[in-house]
Design a protein around this motif. Structure first.
Motif, PDB file in Angstrom:
ATOM      1  N   ASP A  49      34.610  43.136  27.738  1.00 58.71           N
ATOM      2  CA  ASP A  49      34.638  44.288  28.640  1.00 58.71           C
ATOM      3  C   ASP A  49      33.732  44.117  29.854  1.00 58.71           C
ATOM      4  N   ALA A  54      38.011  46.245  35.458  1.00 57.06           N
ATOM      5  CA  ALA A  54      37.896  46.641  34.059  1.00 57.06           C
ATOM      6  C   ALA A  54      39.273  46.659  33.412  1.00 57.06           C
ATOM      7  N   SER A  57      42.497  48.043  28.089  1.00 60.79           N
ATOM      8  CA  SER A  57      42.182  48.179  26.670  1.00 60.79           C
ATOM      9  C   SER A  57      41.459  46.921  26.204  1.00 60.79           C
ATOM     10  N   ASP A 177      46.270  44.713  29.162  1.00 61.19           N
ATOM     11  CA  ASP A 177      45.912  45.109  30.522  1.00 61.19           C
ATOM     12  C   ASP A 177      47.146  45.239  31.402  1.00 61.19           C
ATOM     13  N   GLU A 495      39.108  46.895  41.803  1.00 56.77           N
ATOM     14  CA  GLU A 495      39.066  47.635  40.537  1.00 56.77           C
ATOM     15  C   GLU A 495      39.707  49.007  40.673  1.00 56.77           C
ATOM     16  N   SER A 499      42.324  49.196  37.661  1.00 56.33           N
ATOM     17  CA  SER A 499      41.828  49.753  36.402  1.00 56.33           C
ATOM     18  C   SER A 499      42.205  51.217  36.215  1.00 56.33           C
ATOM     19  N   THR A 503      38.276  54.379  33.216  1.00 52.36           N
ATOM     20  CA  THR A 503      37.241  53.345  33.136  1.00 52.36           C
ATOM     21  C   THR A 503      36.240  53.447  34.280  1.00 52.36           C
ATOM     22  N   HIS A 504      36.473  54.338  35.229  1.00 55.30           N
ATOM     23  CA  HIS A 504      35.656  54.386  36.442  1.00 55.30           C
ATOM     24  C   HIS A 504      34.273  54.958  36.136  1.00 55.30           C
ATOM     25  N   ASP A 508      28.163  51.645  34.808  1.00 61.25           N
ATOM     26  CA  ASP A 508      28.692  50.481  34.104  1.00 61.25           C
ATOM     27  C   ASP A 508      29.152  49.414  35.089  1.00 61.25           C
ATOM     28  N   TYR A 509      29.819  49.851  36.152  1.00 59.80           N
ATOM     29  CA  TYR A 509      30.362  48.893  37.117  1.00 59.80           C
ATOM     30  C   TYR A 509      29.262  48.067  37.766  1.00 59.80           C
TER      31      TYR A 509
END
Length: 544
Positions: A49, A54, A57, A177, A495, A499, A503-504, A508-509
């Motif tokens: 991950d 991203a 899944s 993905d 992204e 993505s 996931t945004h 984390d990014y």
């Protein structure tokens, strides 16, 4: 406005400006990203991950796969799969030192296969375990995108062109993905400053790493015409003979352009050519006097003002010119789209603008292409199936936003390139030695932290075709300049296009982004060390 007036004096720009930019950016590119060793192998394989964009899944688990001297790249019997396999081998061989034969025999290893599944045109499944890695997709583009994920799951040293020690571990588990949007673009302005075929190819490779699938080439503007047109040869030989600041300019022969198209296709990017009109046309007007309403050709232009030029809407020769250009460019371009610009036509009365677009859009359709225009096209009547590329700001008037949203509700698809989010030529901060700031300063978080599906009030989410990151080149003259402005912002726009919205997450990014730095260094990409990102080895940075 797309570009605020920044008219440099020619001598100042070429002499003083070049010295300052070379000095400042050289310091930024070398001092901001010092060489260092990749992460220690003891840290284990890259988690599934931790890649950009991203994945949709991720299911981690199981033993990792280790690429060894005996690893083979296994492909099915199709030519397309073998092509992707050879590409992967070309990436891995220099750094591993392994033969990595591409074969349709054997067991284990890295397997690339086309098969049925919920992958669409560009999705894939990547499964890794002790016995091997398998990438499955319905289409070759999906296999290629899966290979980009595999690259990021390997240590950054895999990108180097000399043998490295390894080990080459791929974490165990499964990624499934598919992209959120079908349009994930990057625009390169080769008109303000000309970029060679080799420089464009280098940028294509950088785009491909982040699953960008459209290369929008801005081929004409006031400062230069960059594509050879046989029926109007002076467009290139004269109109392409200069650039911002008065440099020598240049243009692509038809063979050059075909090579760019071929190379982009080998990386599963579709080239979208743009001929900007009726404004941004001084290079054409200077080349052929008859295109001017008064029949007098203006001088070539090397400044950066906008909005002063216009084709003569009332002359029939204008449409002969447009048809010839569209016909020749369409014949060179296998992709579906042709971009006709249409922005900042301040010297074209509105009623003439509408007449012009009513005449030109059917010409594009006649030669088998779908129209794209900057969002000002919505002030006329967009053709059925046309796309409008929105470059407005947060501060764009409500009336202009509503005009675009109304067109979207009426069936016009939208590509989102908000200038204060997605324009890669905007300065990061007041001290950035390159770029412009008419749309404000655009740091990494601002570039990343917005949702395309909910960005434009009144526009249905179903109308959003995707995103695009334009890179205008008034102040950019070489690949190093392009990279300094594109990285680290380009991966974030990519992204947003690929993505799922779920996931945004900036927190984390920014961690995943930081982990890309050693990879860029291995690839020789100079980048801006934004203080918003805790880069490896040292926290924070500046532009030099």
């Amino acid at each position: 406005m797309r570009e605020r007036s920044v008219r440099p004096h020619r001598r100042t720009f070429r002499l003083l400006g070049s010295l300052l930019l070379v000095t400042a950016v050289g310091a930024s590119l070398t001092g901001a990203a010092p060489a260092r060793e990749p992460s220690s192998p003891a840290s284990g394989p890259v988690p599934l991950d931790r890649v950009i964009p991203a994945p949709a899944s991720v299911q981690p688990g199981g033993s990792p796969y280790r690429i060894t001297r005996g690893t083979q790249i296994r492909v099915d019997g199709s030519r397309e799969t073998r092509t992707v396999g050879e590409y992967l081998a070309d990436v891995l061989r220099p750094s591993t030192g392994y033969r990595l034969p591409v074969t349709d025999h054997g067991r284990g290893g890295i397997r690339l296969r086309l098969g049925k599944g919920p992958f669409g045109e560009e999705g894939y499944r990547l499964h890794s375990g002790r016995s091997g890695v398998t990438i499955t997709a319905a289409r070759p583009a999906g296999l290629f995108h899966g290979v980009q994920t595999l690259r990021q799951l390997l240590p950054a040293a895999v990108e180097k062109d000399t043998v490295q020690p390894g080990p080459w571990l791929v974490a165990g588990g499964t990624i499934e993905d598919t992209p959120r949007y079908g349009w994930r673009g990057a625009m390169l302005d080769v008109s303000r400053h000309f970029f060679s075929v080799g420089e464009v190819k280098r940028y294509i490779d950088q785009l491909a790493l982040y699953k960008v699938n459209k290369l929008h080439l801005h081929l004409s503007d006031d400062q230069g015409w960059r594509i050879a047109i046989d029926s109007w040869p002076r467009l290139a030989t004269y109109g392409g003979s200069t650039e911002v600041g008065g440099g020598p300019g240049g243009y692509y022969t038809k063979a050059d352009y075909k090579e760019i198209v071929r190379y982009a296709a080998s990386r599963h990017l579709e080239v979208v050519p743009e001929i900007d009109m009726p404004g941004h046309t001084n290079a054409a007007l200077a080349s052929y006097a008859g295109l001017n309403c008064d029949g007098v050709a203006p001088p070539l232009y090397t400044g950066t003002e906008v909005g002063f030029s216009s084709l003569c809407v009332g002359k029939e020769i204008t449409y002969d010119f447009v048809e010839d250009v569209v016909r020749e460019l369409a014949a060179l371009t296998p992709g579906r789209y042709l971009h006709i610009g249409g922005d900042e036509a301040h010297s074209t009365p509105h009623e003439d603008y509408v007449k012009f677009m009513d005449r030109v859009q059917p010409i594009v359709a006649e030669y088998g292409k779908t129209v794209i225009g900057w969002h000002q096209l919505t002030g006329a009547t967009p053709a059925k199936g046309a796309l409008a590329q929105y470059w407005g700001l947060d501060g764009t008037s409500a009336a202009e936003k509503e005009q675009v949203a109304a067109a979207a509700r009426n069936g016009t698809g939208l590509i989102l390139s908000p200038a204060d989010r997605a324009y890669l030529d905007m300065k990061y901060d007041k001290d950035t030695p390159l770029g412009l700031s008419w749309a404000g300063y655009v740091e990494v978080q601002r570039s990343y932290d917005w949702d395309p599906g909910a960005y434009l009030p009144g526009a249905p989410a179903s109308a959003i075709r995707g995103v695009e990151a334009p890179l205008w080149t008034e102040t950019l003259e070489n690949s190093g300049h392009l990279e300094f402005m594109a990285f680290p912002r380009l991966p974030g726009i990519a992204e947003l296009g690929w993505s799922p919205a779920a996931t945004h997450d900036w927190a984390d990014y920014r961690q995943r982004l930081a982990s890309q730095a050693p990879r860029w260094e291995a690839l020789g990409i100079g980048y801006y060390r934004s203080p918003q990102v805790l880069w490896p080895a040292e926290g924070g940075a500046d532009a030099g």
